[in-house]
Write an enzyme that holds these catalytic residues in place. Structure first.
Site, mmCIF file in Angstrom:
data_model
loop_
_atom_site.group_PDB
_atom_site.id
_atom_site.type_symbol
_atom_site.label_atom_id
_atom_site.label_comp_id
_atom_site.label_asym_id
_atom_site.label_seq_id
_atom_site.Cartn_x
_atom_site.Cartn_y
_atom_site.Cartn_z
ATOM 1 C CD GLU A 13 -5.641 -1.172 1.475
ATOM 2 O OE1 GLU A 13 -4.640 -0.366 1.223
ATOM 3 O OE2 GLU A 13 -5.352 -2.488 1.935
ATOM 4 C CD GLU A 40 -4.917 -5.580 -1.099
ATOM 5 O OE1 GLU A 40 -4.110 -5.497 -0.400
ATOM 6 O OE2 GLU A 40 -5.482 -4.836 -1.861
HETATM 7 C C1 BG6 Z 1 -2.509 -2.984 0.439
HETATM 8 C C2 BG6 Z 1 -2.769 -2.402 -0.848
HETATM 9 O O1 BG6 Z 1 -2.483 -1.975 1.420
HETATM 10 O O2 BG6 Z 1 -1.500 -3.697 0.919
HETATM 11 C C3 BG6 Z 1 -1.816 -2.964 -1.884
HETATM 12 O O3 BG6 Z 1 -4.030 -2.445 -1.237
HETATM 13 C C4 BG6 Z 1 -0.503 -3.422 -1.228
HETATM 14 O O4 BG6 Z 1 -1.745 -2.375 -3.047
HETATM 15 C C5 BG6 Z 1 -0.645 -4.366 -0.095
HETATM 16 O O5 BG6 Z 1 0.561 -3.869 -2.161
HETATM 17 C C6 BG6 Z 1 0.720 -4.874 0.654
HETATM 18 O O6 BG6 Z 1 1.139 -3.711 1.003
HETATM 19 P P1 BG6 Z 1 2.811 -3.624 0.709
HETATM 20 O O7 BG6 Z 1 3.191 -2.291 0.984
HETATM 21 O O8 BG6 Z 1 3.545 -4.450 1.303
HETATM 22 O O9 BG6 Z 1 2.983 -3.857 -0.881
#
Ligand code: BG6
Length: 492
Positions: free
Chosen positions: A199, A390
């Site tokens: 990101e 993701e």
């Molecule tokens: C993304 C990141 O922004 O979102 C991850 O690359 C992160 O590292 C994921 O864990 C989910 O966000 P969160 O804050 O729910 O863990």
């Protein structure tokens, strides 16, 4: 949505994680401290803080962009959720076996920079760190699971971060490239897919959350300069990867948030385009097209930004274009120039509330149509293979007395997004892989909570660090296994 087409034959189904949110063992095997190691736990109401010791006095400070790091230190009375995380460091064999049982074709993980170079500026890498990842890759190979490796996922070495004030010195480029080259040489034959920075656009997205509040040009200067050095580091790493092994496929990684205008007011339409440019296209354009887009000037001028950019940098950007475009996708965001009383904030987005969407307990909008939209826009802009690296739903799960977790809400979320990917493929998108976020429960990056769970595998650990760390299969585990076995046809 048209869902006629099937997923390609060799589609890379799998799950995604990051070292600092998963591994634990923060001081084992010669590992040095990373910025995450001095980050406290938080919640939706309470921000995570960085802790430090200055002139013998302990303190904490919010992780604000451009704020600079004080002398980061671990304080005895603080709880740091990433120190143990879910202890993948000692459970990796068991966990990989579970991924294999689901039929994973790929596993996205990151390497902790500080396992390889504990402070960052050492000349020689740390052998114990190299050995650990070799063992993990060999274990994956046993099950024919292709690793997808993020070189840097929110865990810069603390020492380098302080020395160079969070990427404010071009010396960081050499440190990063040195580290990346060690990985490319060491894991030749074990790894094929690499991502340079997780990101990378988060430095700009953070400005939406903090920059406008402070309205301080110095914060923008910091963010754009940091990004420039990271772009050059990424491009040089891509070039080195190709020289070391022509089979390597290297991608960028963007936090993919879709922006919609709230109203048809032309001012909203323009603001919406500007949001796309600043938050999403700026980084993608430099990394995929190899040069700064024309609107960069407007972005820099708006905040009086003056960058240290050399001719060699510009040549490097051209020579180190990425081979694939990858991104995270969780939600969309609404942009308006009008006063909006219904504000929501989640991931790196803070905007008006979309009346057509449902929001999670953490305020994240569920918007599968946005995923199709994003994939199709990027396909036409870059003409590159894409991976959604993701995607997932952070939710509170309940372990029943029979050790089961009935997470139909997660299945429903993922199902809708898989259908959206199918529609995009049908419309011509070259999508080659999908790794759901947090395929095994892990520490939330945003809040530091364990109770914000994403996994197919439940891990017995709570927000205070209690629990057996035992693993349990959720309903979604069996569901995803069917999805993979049917190559996305059987969504249950
Ligand atoms: C993304 C990141 O922004 O979102 C991850 O690359 C992160 O590292 C994921 O864990 C989910 O966000 P969160 O804050 O729910 O863990």
């Amino acid at each position: 949505m048209n869902t006629k087409t099937s997923f390609p034959k060799d589609f890379l189904w799998g799950g995604a994680t990051a070292a600092n949110q998963l591994e634990g063992g923060y001081d084992e095997g010669g590992k040095g401290l990373s910025v995450t190691d001095i980050t406290t736990a938080g919640s939706l109401e309470k921000p995570r803080m960085l802790t430090y010791m200055l002139n013998g006095k302990a303190g904490e400070t919010p992780a604000m962009p451009g704020a600079g790091l004080p002398k980061g230190a671990i304080l005895p009375d603080e709880y740091y959720p990433n120190h143990v995380a879910i202890d993948f460091y000692h459970h990796y064999k068991e966990d990989i076996k579970l991924f294999a049982e689901m039929g994973f074709k790929t596993f996205r993980m990151s390497i902790a920079w500080t396992r390889i170079f504990p402070k960052g500026d050492e000349k020689e890498p740390n052998q114990a760190g190299l050995d650990f990842y070799r063992k993990v890759f060999e274990e994956l190979k046993k099950y024919n699971i292709e690793p997808l490796v993020t070189i840097s996922h929110y865990e810069d070495p603390l020492y380098l971060s302080e020395k160079y004030n969070d990427w404010q010195d071009r010396a960081m480029i050499d440190e990063y490239v040195k580290y990346a080259k060690v990985l490319f040489n060491e894991y030749k034959g074990l790894v094929k897919y690499w991502l340079t920075f997780n990101e990378i656009n988060c430095s700009l997205l953070m400005l939406n959350l903090f920059g406008q509040k402070t309205n301080d040009d110095a914060v923008y200067q910091h963010a754009y300069q940091k990004l420039h050095y990271q772009f050059v580091a990424s491009a040089r790493a891509v070039k080195a990867a190709h020289e070391i092994d022509s089979n390597y496929v290297v991608g960028n990684m963007i936090c993919g948030i879709v922006n919609y205008p709230l109203t048809p007011d032309p001012k909203d339409i323009l603001a919406n385009r500007y949001a796309w440019e600043q938050n999403i296209f700026y980084c993608g354009d430099v990394q995929a097209l190899g040069e700064y887009p024309s609107y960069s000037k407007r972005l820099w001028n708006e905040h009086n930004v003056h960058l240290d950019i050399t001719d060699q940098d510009l040549a490097d950007l051209k020579a180190g274009k990425v081979d694939m475009y990858t991104f995270s996708y969780y939600m969309s965001n609404v942009i308006t120039t009008h006063e909006s009383k219904d504000k929501v904030g989640g991931n790196f987005a803070a905007g008006a509330k979309n009346p057509y969407l449902k929001y999670s307990e953490w305020g994240w909008a569920t918007d599968p149509v946005g995923l199709e939209y994003y994939l199709e826009v990027m396909n036409d802009r870059y003409h590159l293979p894409q991976m959604v690296v993701e995607n997932g739903l952070g939710a509170v799960d309940k372990l029943t007395e029979d050790n089961e977790v009935h997470d139909d809400y997660r299945i429903d979320y993922l199902k809708q997004h898989i259908q959206a990917m199918k529609a995009a493929i049908n419309n011509g998108v070259d999508l080659i892989g999908y790794t759901t976020w947090g395929c095994i429960d892990l520490v939330s990056a945003g809040t530091g909570q364990m109770s914000k769970r994403y996994g197919f595998i439940y891990v017995d650990r709570d927000d205070e660090g209690n629990g057996s760390l035992k693993r349990y299969k959720k309903d979604s585990f069996y569901w995803y296994k069917k999805v993979i076995a049917s190559n996305g046809e059987d969504l249950g």
